[in-house]
Write a protein that holds these residues in place. Structure first.
Motif, PDB file in Angstrom:
ATOM      1  N   GLU A  38       0.865  -1.205   0.114  1.00 35.18           N
ATOM      2  CA  GLU A  38       0.007   0.014  -0.218  1.00 35.18           C
ATOM      3  C   GLU A  38       0.884   1.301  -0.048  1.00 35.18           C
ATOM      4  O   GLU A  38       0.389   2.133  -0.436  1.00 35.18           O
ATOM      5  CB  GLU A  38      -0.924   0.035   1.286  1.00 35.18           C
ATOM      6  N   ALA A  39       2.048   1.147   0.471  1.00 38.58           N
ATOM      7  CA  ALA A  39       2.812   2.287   0.691  1.00 38.58           C
ATOM      8  C   ALA A  39       3.679   2.611  -0.664  1.00 38.58           C
ATOM      9  O   ALA A  39       4.495   3.571  -0.911  1.00 38.58           O
ATOM     10  CB  ALA A  39       3.978   2.285   1.638  1.00 38.58           C
ATOM     11  N   GLY A  40       3.761   1.602  -1.737  1.00 34.39           N
ATOM     12  CA  GLY A  40       4.079   1.587  -2.903  1.00 34.39           C
ATOM     13  C   GLY A  40       5.398   1.124  -3.169  1.00 34.39           C
ATOM     14  O   GLY A  40       6.386   1.462  -3.978  1.00 34.39           O
ATOM     15  N   ILE A  41       5.871   0.152  -2.397  1.00 30.41           N
ATOM     16  CA  ILE A  41       7.236  -0.522  -2.355  1.00 30.41           C
ATOM     17  C   ILE A  41       7.406  -1.261  -4.035  1.00 30.41           C
ATOM     18  O   ILE A  41       6.476  -1.914  -4.392  1.00 30.41           O
ATOM     19  CB  ILE A  41       7.564  -1.515  -1.364  1.00 30.41           C
ATOM     20  N   ASP A  42       8.616  -1.440  -4.489  1.00 34.77           N
ATOM     21  CA  ASP A  42       8.750  -1.784  -5.687  1.00 34.77           C
ATOM     22  C   ASP A  42       8.867  -3.431  -5.643  1.00 34.77           C
ATOM     23  O   ASP A  42       8.330  -4.299  -6.193  1.00 34.77           O
ATOM     24  CB  ASP A  42       9.983  -1.382  -6.277  1.00 34.77           C
ATOM     25  N   LEU A  43       9.724  -3.788  -4.373  1.00 35.44           N
ATOM     26  CA  LEU A  43       9.858  -5.281  -4.482  1.00 35.44           C
ATOM     27  C   LEU A  43       9.823  -5.798  -2.595  1.00 35.44           C
ATOM     28  O   LEU A  43      10.394  -4.775  -1.985  1.00 35.44           O
ATOM     29  CB  LEU A  43      11.429  -5.591  -4.738  1.00 35.44           C
ATOM     30  N   ILE A  44       9.570  -6.838  -2.911  1.00 33.63           N
ATOM     31  CA  ILE A  44       9.307  -7.257  -1.161  1.00 33.63           C
ATOM     32  C   ILE A  44      10.206  -8.534  -1.046  1.00 33.63           C
ATOM     33  O   ILE A  44      10.261  -9.390  -2.055  1.00 33.63           O
ATOM     34  CB  ILE A  44       7.990  -7.901  -0.574  1.00 33.63           C
ATOM     35  N   LEU A  45      11.212  -8.637  -0.164  1.00 33.45           N
ATOM     36  CA  LEU A  45      12.222  -9.903   0.032  1.00 33.45           C
ATOM     37  C   LEU A  45      11.674 -10.515   1.331  1.00 33.45           C
ATOM     38  O   LEU A  45      11.387  -9.860   2.431  1.00 33.45           O
ATOM     39  CB  LEU A  45      13.471  -9.437   0.252  1.00 33.45           C
ATOM     40  N   VAL A  46      11.168 -11.586   1.217  1.00 34.30           N
ATOM     41  CA  VAL A  46      10.955 -12.647   2.236  1.00 34.30           C
ATOM     42  C   VAL A  46      12.639 -13.093   2.752  1.00 34.30           C
ATOM     43  O   VAL A  46      12.849 -14.061   2.097  1.00 34.30           O
ATOM     44  CB  VAL A  46       9.906 -13.622   2.139  1.00 34.30           C
ATOM     45  N   GLY A  47      12.949 -12.413   3.608  1.00 34.84           N
ATOM     46  CA  GLY A  47      14.362 -12.870   3.732  1.00 34.84           C
ATOM     47  C   GLY A  47      14.364 -13.928   4.837  1.00 34.84           C
ATOM     48  O   GLY A  47      13.751 -14.014   5.756  1.00 34.84           O
ATOM     49  N   ASP A  48      15.579 -14.605   4.964  1.00 34.65           N
ATOM     50  CA  ASP A  48      15.974 -15.527   5.931  1.00 34.65           C
ATOM     51  C   ASP A  48      16.274 -14.645   7.316  1.00 34.65           C
ATOM     52  O   ASP A  48      16.276 -15.437   8.244  1.00 34.65           O
ATOM     53  CB  ASP A  48      16.899 -16.414   5.606  1.00 34.65           C
ATOM     54  N   SER A  49      16.362 -13.356   7.140  1.00 32.36           N
ATOM     55  CA  SER A  49      16.541 -12.615   8.411  1.00 32.36           C
ATOM     56  C   SER A  49      15.545 -12.752   9.288  1.00 32.36           C
ATOM     57  O   SER A  49      15.359 -12.387  10.431  1.00 32.36           O
ATOM     58  CB  SER A  49      16.889 -11.104   7.771  1.00 32.36           C
ATOM     59  N   LEU A  50      14.481 -13.316   8.645  1.00 33.69           N
ATOM     60  CA  LEU A  50      13.274 -13.605   9.715  1.00 33.69           C
ATOM     61  C   LEU A  50      13.758 -14.413  10.913  1.00 33.69           C
ATOM     62  O   LEU A  50      13.041 -14.517  11.886  1.00 33.69           O
ATOM     63  CB  LEU A  50      12.173 -14.419   9.018  1.00 33.69           C
ATOM     64  N   GLY A  51      14.704 -15.118  10.767  1.00 37.07           N
ATOM     65  CA  GLY A  51      15.339 -15.734  11.796  1.00 37.07           C
ATOM     66  C   GLY A  51      15.737 -15.063  12.947  1.00 37.07           C
ATOM     67  O   GLY A  51      15.729 -15.384  14.124  1.00 37.07           O
ATOM     68  N   ASN A  52      16.158 -13.844  12.691  1.00 36.41           N
ATOM     69  CA  ASN A  52      16.887 -12.979  13.667  1.00 36.41           C
ATOM     70  C   ASN A  52      15.532 -12.111  14.170  1.00 36.41           C
ATOM     71  O   ASN A  52      15.301 -12.148  15.340  1.00 36.41           O
ATOM     72  CB  ASN A  52      17.789 -11.973  12.870  1.00 36.41           C
ATOM     73  N   VAL A  53      14.721 -11.469  13.319  1.00 29.59           N
ATOM     74  CA  VAL A  53      13.767 -10.527  13.729  1.00 29.59           C
ATOM     75  C   VAL A  53      12.582 -11.113  14.005  1.00 29.59           C
ATOM     76  O   VAL A  53      11.874 -10.294  14.668  1.00 29.59           O
ATOM     77  CB  VAL A  53      13.681  -9.242  12.753  1.00 29.59           C
ATOM     78  N   VAL A  54      12.090 -12.052  13.718  1.00 29.42           N
ATOM     79  CA  VAL A  54      10.680 -12.767  13.896  1.00 29.42           C
ATOM     80  C   VAL A  54      10.796 -14.158  14.775  1.00 29.42           C
ATOM     81  O   VAL A  54      10.217 -14.128  15.633  1.00 29.42           O
ATOM     82  CB  VAL A  54      10.202 -12.971  12.558  1.00 29.42           C
ATOM     83  N   LEU A  55      11.816 -14.861  14.400  1.00 29.82           N
ATOM     84  CA  LEU A  55      11.724 -16.229  15.190  1.00 29.82           C
ATOM     85  C   LEU A  55      12.660 -16.292  16.454  1.00 29.82           C
ATOM     86  O   LEU A  55      12.444 -17.286  17.181  1.00 29.82           O
ATOM     87  CB  LEU A  55      12.288 -17.305  14.177  1.00 29.82           C
ATOM     88  N   GLY A  56      13.549 -15.300  16.692  1.00 31.38           N
ATOM     89  CA  GLY A  56      14.370 -14.919  17.732  1.00 31.38           C
ATOM     90  C   GLY A  56      15.798 -15.884  17.842  1.00 31.38           C
ATOM     91  O   GLY A  56      16.350 -16.193  18.956  1.00 31.38           O
ATOM     92  N   TYR A  57      15.997 -16.229  16.466  1.00 32.45           N
ATOM     93  CA  TYR A  57      17.355 -16.837  16.465  1.00 32.45           C
ATOM     94  C   TYR A  57      18.425 -15.760  16.508  1.00 32.45           C
ATOM     95  O   TYR A  57      18.352 -14.479  16.224  1.00 32.45           O
ATOM     96  CB  TYR A  57      17.571 -17.945  15.485  1.00 32.45           C
ATOM     97  N   ASP A  58      19.648 -16.330  16.956  1.00 33.24           N
ATOM     98  CA  ASP A  58      20.767 -15.150  16.873  1.00 33.24           C
ATOM     99  C   ASP A  58      21.738 -15.363  15.595  1.00 33.24           C
ATOM    100  O   ASP A  58      22.626 -14.472  15.408  1.00 33.24           O
ATOM    101  CB  ASP A  58      21.922 -15.663  18.102  1.00 33.24           C
ATOM    102  N   SER A  59      20.888 -16.008  14.375  1.00 32.33           N
ATOM    103  CA  SER A  59      21.585 -16.001  13.093  1.00 32.33           C
ATOM    104  C   SER A  59      20.524 -16.484  12.218  1.00 32.33           C
ATOM    105  O   SER A  59      19.384 -16.928  12.638  1.00 32.33           O
ATOM    106  CB  SER A  59      22.781 -16.730  12.810  1.00 32.33           C
TER     107      SER A  59
END
Length: 290
Positions: A38-59
């Motif tokens: 809705e904000a107009g972003i061009d690309l969305i990345l579903v990154g494996d960084s979800l491990g750090n910021v969503v799932l609580g892993y340290d890597s």
């Protein structure tokens, strides 16, 4: 943005030629992806960084292909008019090409991703070529590669000397020749990122790689400071501090529950007198009214 049309790799290359920067953001769930679109972003990345910021892993290393498929599916349901990439997680593309294709197939068929992203340089070029030949758009990822953090000695800036700069240039050119449609440059010195961007005909997306890449990407939770224990990062700009707002909102809710000021009268639903009579009896109900 109902009238928005998703980009494709041909349009992205044209944008590079025309000097139009690409905006990319990570997202890992339905509401985040919906807001990003809705904000107009061009690309969305579903990154494996979800491990750090969503799932609580340290890597990112514990993230599995099942994790990536689950989160990619959530994002693609939300952002149906945006180009969506999904990360190939740790050790899912260094074995046989058949094993790699199984992972890619899951991300694209089950998850709905338009493309995949893979970390690495010369060592993954043959895999990139095989995927491109199979019709899979691949974004490369060089510089700091979090899946190799144990090999490179931590989260260190890349391209700080001539030898390392040449290595990065060689890797970028090789990935382009292998068929990558774009390359993400992470924590690369600005001068080296600029030289790579100029040398390639495909777009570069930078994160901590300076001002002269063909686009930029940030992690959703960094851009919005959406975390309980945020750590400052030099390459990140905070555009909104929703973490503090969330904490304050929940704290106020807790206080009002304890003080019995929530719910108020405007939040409750009344019952008909017949319901009250069935619960308490007519005499009790009439007595309560008198």
């Amino acid at each position: 943005m109902a009238n928005k049309q998703a980009l494709n790799i041909v349009k992205m290359k044209k944008m590079k030629t025309e000097g139009v920067p690409l905006s990319m953001l990570t997202a890992y769930d339905y509401p985040s992806a919906r807001l990003a679109e809705e904000a107009g972003i061009d690309l969305i990345l579903v990154g494996d960084s979800l491990g750090n910021v969503v799932l609580g892993y340290d890597s990112t290393l514990p993230v599995t292909i099942d994790d990536m498929v689950y989160h990619t599916r959530s994002v693609t349901r939300a952002a149906q008019h945006t180009f969506i990439l999904a990360d190939m997680p740790f050790m899912t593309y260094h074995g046989s090409i058949d094993e790699t294709l199984r992972g890619v197939r899951r991300l694209m068929q089950e998850g709905g991703a338009h493309a995949v992203k893979m970390e690495g340089g010369l060592e993954i070029c043959s895999t990139v070529s095989a995927l491109a030949a199979a019709g899979v758009p691949v974004m490369g990822h060089i510089g700091l590669t979090p899946q190799s953090v144990n090999m490179i000695g931590g989260y260190r800036i890349q391209g700080k000397d001539a030898k390392d700069a040449q290595r990065l240039m060689d890797e970028a050119l090789a990935l382009e020749a292998a068929g990558a449609f774009a390359i993400l440059l992470e924590l690369v010195t600005e001068e080296v990122a600029a030289a790579i961007s100029k040398a390639l005909s495909i777009p570069t997306i930078g994160i901590g790689a300076g001002r002269y890449c063909d686009g930029q990407v940030l992690v959703y939770h960094d851009l919005l400071r959406y975390t309980a224990d945020y750590r400052e990062k030099r390459f990140v700009k905070t555009y909104a501090d929703i973490g503090s707002l969330i904490r304050e909102g929940i704290s106020q809710y807790v206080q009002e529950v304890k003080q019995r000021t929530f719910p108020e009268e405007s939040h409750v639903f009344g019952a008909d007198e017949s319901v009250l009579e069935s619960l308490y009896g007519a005499a009790v109900t009439k007595g309560a009214k008198s």
